[in-house]
Write a protein that holds these residues in place. Structure first.
Motif, PDB file in Angstrom:
ATOM      1  N   MET A 156     -16.201  21.363 -57.946  1.00 29.15           N
ATOM      2  CA  MET A 156     -15.597  20.038 -58.048  1.00 29.15           C
ATOM      3  C   MET A 156     -15.325  19.407 -56.688  1.00 29.15           C
ATOM      4  SD  MET A 156     -15.482  19.343 -61.206  1.00 29.15           S
ATOM      5  CE  MET A 156     -14.435  17.887 -61.139  1.00 29.15           C
ATOM      6  N   THR A 157     -15.500  20.165 -55.610  1.00 31.60           N
ATOM      7  CA  THR A 157     -15.249  19.643 -54.277  1.00 31.60           C
ATOM      8  C   THR A 157     -16.225  18.514 -53.972  1.00 31.60           C
ATOM      9  OG1 THR A 157     -14.428  21.764 -53.475  1.00 31.60           O
ATOM     10  CG2 THR A 157     -15.191  20.195 -51.816  1.00 31.60           C
ATOM     11  N   ARG A 158     -15.686  17.413 -53.484  1.00 33.42           N
ATOM     12  CA  ARG A 158     -16.517  16.275 -53.136  1.00 33.42           C
ATOM     13  C   ARG A 158     -16.480  15.962 -51.638  1.00 33.42           C
ATOM     14  NH1 ARG A 158     -14.626  15.753 -58.142  1.00 33.42           N
ATOM     15  NH2 ARG A 158     -15.926  14.811 -59.767  1.00 33.42           N
ATOM     16  N   LEU A 159     -15.320  16.204 -51.035  1.00 33.20           N
ATOM     17  CA  LEU A 159     -15.183  15.870 -49.618  1.00 33.20           C
ATOM     18  C   LEU A 159     -14.186  16.826 -48.974  1.00 33.20           C
ATOM     19  CD1 LEU A 159     -15.943  13.775 -47.378  1.00 33.20           C
ATOM     20  CD2 LEU A 159     -13.886  12.530 -48.040  1.00 33.20           C
ATOM     21  N   VAL A 160     -14.534  17.381 -47.832  1.00 33.24           N
ATOM     22  CA  VAL A 160     -13.644  18.252 -47.071  1.00 33.24           C
ATOM     23  C   VAL A 160     -13.447  17.635 -45.690  1.00 33.24           C
ATOM     24  CG1 VAL A 160     -13.327  20.534 -46.043  1.00 33.24           C
ATOM     25  CG2 VAL A 160     -14.369  20.327 -48.299  1.00 33.24           C
ATOM     26  N   LEU A 161     -12.221  17.468 -45.315  1.00 29.84           N
ATOM     27  CA  LEU A 161     -11.874  16.919 -44.009  1.00 29.84           C
ATOM     28  C   LEU A 161     -11.417  18.058 -43.116  1.00 29.84           C
ATOM     29  CD1 LEU A 161     -11.023  14.725 -41.976  1.00 29.84           C
ATOM     30  CD2 LEU A 161      -8.897  14.497 -43.263  1.00 29.84           C
ATOM     31  N   VAL A 162     -12.052  18.235 -41.981  1.00 27.37           N
ATOM     32  CA  VAL A 162     -11.737  19.339 -41.084  1.00 27.37           C
ATOM     33  C   VAL A 162     -11.456  18.796 -39.688  1.00 27.37           C
ATOM     34  CG1 VAL A 162     -12.539  21.499 -40.069  1.00 27.37           C
ATOM     35  CG2 VAL A 162     -13.212  20.914 -42.395  1.00 27.37           C
ATOM     36  N   ASN A 163     -10.422  19.333 -39.054  1.00 25.04           N
ATOM     37  CA  ASN A 163     -10.157  19.001 -37.654  1.00 25.04           C
ATOM     38  C   ASN A 163     -10.080  20.296 -36.863  1.00 25.04           C
ATOM     39  OD1 ASN A 163      -7.149  19.842 -37.602  1.00 25.04           O
ATOM     40  ND2 ASN A 163      -7.242  18.379 -39.303  1.00 25.04           N
ATOM     41  N   ALA A 164     -10.547  20.262 -35.644  1.00 25.53           N
ATOM     42  CA  ALA A 164     -10.531  21.446 -34.784  1.00 25.53           C
ATOM     43  C   ALA A 164     -10.122  21.027 -33.376  1.00 25.53           C
ATOM     44  CB  ALA A 164     -11.913  22.108 -34.751  1.00 25.53           C
ATOM     45  N   VAL A 165      -9.239  21.800 -32.777  1.00 28.53           N
ATOM     46  CA  VAL A 165      -8.800  21.488 -31.417  1.00 28.53           C
ATOM     47  C   VAL A 165      -8.674  22.790 -30.642  1.00 28.53           C
ATOM     48  CG1 VAL A 165      -6.352  21.525 -32.070  1.00 28.53           C
ATOM     49  CG2 VAL A 165      -7.067  20.288 -30.017  1.00 28.53           C
ATOM     50  N   TYR A 166      -9.062  22.734 -29.378  1.00 27.12           N
ATOM     51  CA  TYR A 166      -8.963  23.911 -28.504  1.00 27.12           C
ATOM     52  C   TYR A 166      -8.394  23.464 -27.162  1.00 27.12           C
ATOM     53  CZ  TYR A 166     -10.295  27.715 -25.368  1.00 27.12           C
ATOM     54  OH  TYR A 166     -10.274  28.718 -24.431  1.00 27.12           O
ATOM     55  N   PHE A 167      -7.379  24.181 -26.692  1.00 25.33           N
ATOM     56  CA  PHE A 167      -6.753  23.862 -25.407  1.00 25.33           C
ATOM     57  C   PHE A 167      -6.523  25.138 -24.611  1.00 25.33           C
ATOM     58  CE2 PHE A 167      -2.547  23.860 -23.247  1.00 25.33           C
ATOM     59  CZ  PHE A 167      -2.903  23.091 -22.153  1.00 25.33           C
ATOM     60  N   LYS A 168      -6.808  25.080 -23.350  1.00 25.27           N
ATOM     61  CA  LYS A 168      -6.492  26.186 -22.440  1.00 25.27           C
ATOM     62  C   LYS A 168      -6.044  25.599 -21.108  1.00 25.27           C
ATOM     63  CE  LYS A 168      -8.155  30.599 -20.629  1.00 25.27           C
ATOM     64  NZ  LYS A 168      -9.267  31.582 -20.613  1.00 25.27           N
ATOM     65  N   GLY A 169      -4.824  25.939 -20.713  1.00 24.16           N
ATOM     66  CA  GLY A 169      -4.283  25.416 -19.471  1.00 24.16           C
ATOM     67  C   GLY A 169      -3.568  26.489 -18.675  1.00 24.16           C
TER      68      GLY A 169
END
Length: 376
Positions: A156-169
């Motif tokens: 039944m899945t129609r749309l998947v919203l994904v966010n990805a973030v990477y930080f190194k300081g």
């Protein structure tokens, strides 16, 4: 730009408080800016009640030309730097049988440098899950290996919203590893657990909020473009009172350079810690007032596709934050400041639960937000 940063910050604190109430004693780390940016792509395709709800919850209705402003903000924040690495990526994964609007696809490409990837959720659900997880793994330098757990997607899945973030300081003032030692962390009045406590004495920007008796400390990364801010309530008090007082106005005021004294030596004790959080945000965002987005019967995403029945079935967010002697590696809000104490040495002992955030100083944008409640 200021209006957008404040809107994002206000939404970040609303989301943080809601998640905090769901797990009041647990540590937590989220990347609110990444979530806001990813949701903004959906906002571009939302119409009628869904558009109104999203605009109100995320404060986007207070920001003119929100998409072009977000494009500019992302450009400023992700500008290559010799002092840190910051990668932010968003993507929409949509069922291939839906015909998505060319205008919508052009809009997210222009403003967010993002694409919509067609998936076969109906016939190849598990393959789709693996594809999405691999994309996230690559974007986070292998820090997040399985964003979507087995069973999250369905036919039944129609749309998947994904966010990805990477930080190194890297810290401007690094801790010396030989000064790190095991010390007790006060989980509560009755319980302690051992942590590896990093120690140093440096001139660091320091403030004091008298009404709440909160200590505020800035730990800048090299070149000071980014900083971690730690808000530490007095020992014996919980984070709840602080969290209830957090507004974006308070947070920006308490962390403003004009309200932090950088002339005093600060004797600092800070745990070395690593936080990992994986969340499905649909129920939380619905509770904040964004319910139609996740409801097949009421969602209006007709700006994305003329086909009916399109809604957000899954909003997954995962963040990792690793704080060490060298710096931070992460993947994944009105009281006045009192006059500064005349003593030239302050003690900042983070041996009990504290609130923290990582901020992009030029734009005053919150990249990461969370709390450390002790080792689990």
């Amino acid at each position: 730009m200021e209006a957008l940063s404040r809107a994002n910050g206000a939404f970040a604190l609303d989301l943080y408080r809601a998640l905090s109430k769901e797990s009041p004693d647990a540590s937590l780390i989220i990347s609110p800016l990444s979530i806001s940016t990813a949701l903004a792509m959906v906002y571009m395709g939302a119409r009628t009640c869904t558009h109104t709800e999203m605009g109100k919850v995320m404060r986007f209705d207070q920001v003119p030309e929100v998409h072009s402003h977000l494009h500019t903000l992302m450009g400023k924040i992700t500008t290559p730097s010799s002092s840190h690495v910051l990668n932010l990526a968003n993507r929409l994964f949509g069922e291939k049988n839906f015909g998505f609007s060319p205008e919508f696809l052009a809009g997210i490409q222009k403003n967010y440098l993002a694409e919509l990837q067609a998936m076969d959720f109906l016939q190849a659900t598990e393959e789709a899950r693996q594809t999405i997880n691999q994309w996230v793994k690559e974007k986070t330098e292998n820090k997040i290996e399985e964003l979507l757990k087995a069973g999250v997607l369905s036919k039944m899945t129609r749309l998947v919203l994904v966010n990805a973030v990477y930080f190194k300081g890297s810290w401007m003032h690094r801790f010396k590893k030989e000064q790190t030692q095991e010390m007790p962390f006060k989980i509560s009045r009755l319980e302690t657990r051992p942590v590896q406590m990093m120690c140093q004495t440096k001139k660091l920007p320091y403030g004091w909020v008298p009404d709440l008796e909160i200590q505020v400390l800035e730990l800048p990364y090299t070149q000071k473009e980014l900083s971690m801010f730690i808000l530490l309530p007095p020992e014996g008090k919980t984070l709840i009172e602080l969290e209830n007082k957090l507004t974006i106005e308070n947070l920006l005021d308490w962390t403003h350079p004009a309200n932090l004294d950088d002339g005093s030596d600060v004797v600092l004790h800070l745990p070395r810690f690593k936080l990992e959080t994986s969340l499905s945000l649909g129920d939380t965002l619905s509770g904040l007032g964004m319910g139609s987005l996740f409801d097949e019967a009421t969602a209006d995403l007709s700006g994305m596709s003329a086909n009916g029945g399109l809604f957000i079935s899954t909003l997954a967010h995962s963040a990792v934050c690793d704080v060490t002697e060298e710096g931070t590696e992460a993947a994944a809000a009105t009281a006045a400041i009192a006059s500064f104490c005349m003593f030239r040495e302050e003690h900042f002992n983070a041996d009990h639960p504290f609130f923290f955030l990582i901020m992009h100083n030029p734009t005053r944008s919150i990249l990461f937000l969370g709390r450390y409640s002790g080792p689990q």
